[in-house]
Design an enzyme around this catalytic site. Structure first.
Site, PDB file in Angstrom:
ATOM      1  N   ASP A 138     -12.629  -8.632   4.264  1.00  0.00           N
ATOM      2  CA  ASP A 138     -13.436  -8.115   3.709  1.00  0.00           C
ATOM      3  C   ASP A 138     -14.730  -9.409   4.364  1.00  0.00           C
ATOM      4  O   ASP A 138     -16.117  -9.657   3.848  1.00  0.00           O
ATOM      5  CB  ASP A 138     -13.840  -7.854   2.457  1.00  0.00           C
ATOM      6  CG  ASP A 138     -14.095  -6.432   2.355  1.00  0.00           C
ATOM      7  OD1 ASP A 138     -13.579  -5.745   2.878  1.00  0.00           O
ATOM      8  OD2 ASP A 138     -14.606  -5.718   1.118  1.00  0.00           O
ATOM      9  N   ASP A 192      -6.319  -6.652   4.434  1.00  0.00           N
ATOM     10  CA  ASP A 192      -7.741  -6.235   3.537  1.00  0.00           C
ATOM     11  C   ASP A 192      -8.183  -6.970   3.297  1.00  0.00           C
ATOM     12  O   ASP A 192      -9.821  -7.060   3.155  1.00  0.00           O
ATOM     13  CB  ASP A 192      -6.976  -4.946   2.420  1.00  0.00           C
ATOM     14  CG  ASP A 192      -8.528  -4.580   1.433  1.00  0.00           C
ATOM     15  OD1 ASP A 192      -8.831  -4.180   1.885  1.00  0.00           O
ATOM     16  OD2 ASP A 192      -8.464  -4.557   0.231  1.00  0.00           O
ATOM     17  N   LYS A 243       2.455 -15.567   2.424  1.00  0.00           N
ATOM     18  CA  LYS A 243       2.845 -15.979   1.996  1.00  0.00           C
ATOM     19  C   LYS A 243       5.063 -16.460   1.592  1.00  0.00           C
ATOM     20  O   LYS A 243       5.240 -15.952   0.442  1.00  0.00           O
ATOM     21  CB  LYS A 243       2.280 -14.993   0.181  1.00  0.00           C
ATOM     22  CG  LYS A 243       2.547 -16.012  -1.034  1.00  0.00           C
ATOM     23  CD  LYS A 243       1.240 -16.182  -0.755  1.00  0.00           C
ATOM     24  CE  LYS A 243       0.947 -17.500  -2.037  1.00  0.00           C
ATOM     25  NZ  LYS A 243      -0.023 -18.722  -2.476  1.00  0.00           N
ATOM     26  N   ASP A 291      -3.702 -17.882   0.845  1.00  0.00           N
ATOM     27  CA  ASP A 291      -5.238 -18.757   0.121  1.00  0.00           C
ATOM     28  C   ASP A 291      -5.485 -20.002   0.718  1.00  0.00           C
ATOM     29  O   ASP A 291      -6.558 -19.929   0.157  1.00  0.00           O
ATOM     30  CB  ASP A 291      -3.960 -19.566  -1.307  1.00  0.00           C
ATOM     31  CG  ASP A 291      -2.683 -20.241  -0.869  1.00  0.00           C
ATOM     32  OD1 ASP A 291      -2.251 -20.123   0.432  1.00  0.00           O
ATOM     33  OD2 ASP A 291      -2.241 -20.938  -1.935  1.00  0.00           O
ATOM     34  N   TYR A 301       0.845  -0.991   0.414  1.00  0.00           N
ATOM     35  CA  TYR A 301       0.243  -0.245   0.030  1.00  0.00           C
ATOM     36  C   TYR A 301       1.360   1.172   0.295  1.00  0.00           C
ATOM     37  O   TYR A 301       0.036   1.972  -0.861  1.00  0.00           O
ATOM     38  CB  TYR A 301      -1.163   0.468   0.791  1.00  0.00           C
ATOM     39  CG  TYR A 301      -2.321  -0.250   0.877  1.00  0.00           C
ATOM     40  CD1 TYR A 301      -2.214  -1.705   0.537  1.00  0.00           C
ATOM     41  CD2 TYR A 301      -3.644   0.274   0.943  1.00  0.00           C
ATOM     42  CE1 TYR A 301      -3.503  -2.438   0.643  1.00  0.00           C
ATOM     43  CE2 TYR A 301      -4.564  -0.493   0.732  1.00  0.00           C
ATOM     44  CZ  TYR A 301      -4.992  -2.216   0.655  1.00  0.00           C
ATOM     45  OH  TYR A 301      -6.149  -1.921   0.741  1.00  0.00           O
TER      46      TYR A 301
HETATM   47  C1  IPM Z   1     -10.723  -0.797   3.433  1.00  0.00           C
HETATM   48  C2  IPM Z   1     -10.562  -0.421   2.650  1.00  0.00           C
HETATM   49  C3  IPM Z   1      -9.483   0.493   2.118  1.00  0.00           C
HETATM   50  C4  IPM Z   1      -8.277   0.170   1.993  1.00  0.00           C
HETATM   51  C5  IPM Z   1      -9.741   1.353   0.627  1.00  0.00           C
HETATM   52  C6  IPM Z   1     -10.381   2.444   0.883  1.00  0.00           C
HETATM   53  C7  IPM Z   1      -8.432   2.693   0.845  1.00  0.00           C
HETATM   54  O1  IPM Z   1     -11.284  -1.513   1.188  1.00  0.00           O
HETATM   55  O2  IPM Z   1     -10.541   0.242   4.630  1.00  0.00           O
HETATM   56  O3  IPM Z   1     -10.306  -1.936   3.554  1.00  0.00           O
HETATM   57  O4  IPM Z   1      -7.973  -0.895   0.963  1.00  0.00           O
HETATM   58  O5  IPM Z   1      -8.654  -0.010   2.710  1.00  0.00           O
HETATM   59 MG    MG Z   2     -11.204  -3.166   2.368  1.00  0.00          MG
END
Ligand code: IPM
Ligand code: MG
Length: 359
Positions: A250, A246, A190, A222, A135
């Site tokens: 999710d 990240d 990884k 993975d 990042y």
């Molecule tokens: C998160 C989001 C952010 C990230 C984006 C909006 C930059 O997806 O907080 O998970 O990738 O960290």
């Molecule tokens: Mg995210």
């Protein structure tokens, strides 16, 4: 105690308003100051993170953040896009430790896309390193390739990198969090392919020796993605880098069936923190009064616990959220047959009422 309130874009303003209502009932000595961020700040000041907003955040004990982003900004130069606001806050405030709990509320077990028995009682904590990795790694950019498969062609590149101290400090955060939970840490890497994550694995193992009461295991990313949907309850604390975190957070959020329920905290070494729902700005439902404010309300609870040293107030909020779910109140994202559909404001009001009754 000073709180910077940054509602942002889309549903951000609606959900943050509900969290503020909840904080106000608690009658704590809080000073709230609001500033624009993201697309809203771009419209007003030509930058997603104006200097005054950053300064306010840096000078506060905590930041209560809504969400940023809208498709209409996708064509702006990258430094002007709303997402840069959150990345800039993370970097400038040094918010390296990101806590993303994935908790499946008993009342919402049916909302998960997984079988109820796989997620019922799920309570895992993803700890994502937030200021390093690909990042932020330099160099990055575009250029004409001089080697590789297609010399002479346009190419783009980013740099994945972690230093030993960066890994050490996030590892300590993970082991200490595990000590307060079920005393298990899974470090996700990884290392079979990447140098960066071989160092990650080595350093996490070394730090782990200082925590003999915590069981440590290592998993490739993975496989971790697979195990998260196969048997999520086997995890306790998961610690990983910025990019993998990240993605995995999710996936973990969706296991609970309701990303609209999940708070998050990003802390620096001084325990200053930024608190935000795990979901985004949802421009498709913005302004309709249907967004779920509970993730933001629960983020306010995390803020009270981590940055403002008010754990009792945090518990009161969490109990109030539990109470409104038990009353059967549901915003559309968590609605199922036999429950009562409510809007953003009604949900906030119900939490306020439950709090008032409890305190
Ligand atoms: C998160 C989001 C952010 C990230 C984006 C909006 C930059 O997806 O907080 O998970 O990738 O960290
Ligand atoms: Mg995210």
């Amino acid at each position: 105690m000073k709180i910077a309130v940054l509602p942002g874009d889309g549903i951000g303003t609606e959900i943050v308003a509900e969290a503020i209502k909840v904080l106000k009932v608690l009658d704590l000595d809080l000073t709230l100051e609001t500033a624009p961020v993201g697309g809203a700040a771009f419209e007003a000041h030509g930058h997603p993170l104006p200097p005054a907003t950053l300064q306010l955040a840096m000078d506060s004990d905590a930041v209560l953040f809504g969400a940023v982003g809208d498709w209409k900004y996708d064509t702006l130069d990258r430094p002007l896009r709303p997402e840069q606001a959150i990345l800039g806050l993370r970097k400038n405030m040094g918010l390296f430790a990101n806590f993303r709990p994935a908790i499946c509320y008993q009342q919402l077990t049916d909302a998960s896309s997984l079988k109820p028995e796989l997620v019922s009682g799920l309570d895992i904590l993803i700890i994502r390193e937030l200021t390093g990795d690909i990042y932020f790694g330099q160099p990055r950019g575009r250029r004409i390739a001089t080697d590789g498969h297609f010399p002479g062609s346009e190419e783009a590149f980013d740099t994945m990198r972690y230093s030993r101290p960066e890994i050490e400090r996030i590892a300590h955060v993970a082991f200490q969090a595990a000590q307060k939970r079920n005393k298990r840490v899974t470090s996700v890497d990884k290392a079979n392919v990447l140098e960066t994550f071989q160092l990650w694995k080595d350093v996490v193992s070394e730090v782990g020796k200082q925590y003999p009461d915590v069981a440590l295991d290592h998993m490739y990313v993975d496989n971790a993605a697979m195990q998260l949907v196969r048997a999520p309850k086997k995890f306790d604390v998961v610690v990983t880098g910025n990019m993998f975190g990240d993605i995995l957070s999710d996936a973990a959020a969706m296991l609970t069936g309701s990303i609209g329920m999940l708070p998050s905290a990003s802390l620096n070494a001084k325990n200053q923190g930024l608190y935000e729902p795990s979901h985004g700005s949802a421009p498709d439902i913005a302004g309709k009064g249907v967004a779920n404010p509970l993730a933001t309300i629960l983020s306010a609870a995390m803020m009270l616990r981590f940055s403002l040293n008010q754990p009792e107030a945090a518990v009161l909020i969490e109990k109030a959220v539990d109470a409104v779910l038990s009353q059967g109140l549901r915003t559309p994202d968590i609605y199922s047959a036999g429950t009562t559909k409510v809007g953003t404001r009604e949900m906030g009001d119900a939490v306020v009422k439950a709090l008032a009754q409890a305190s």
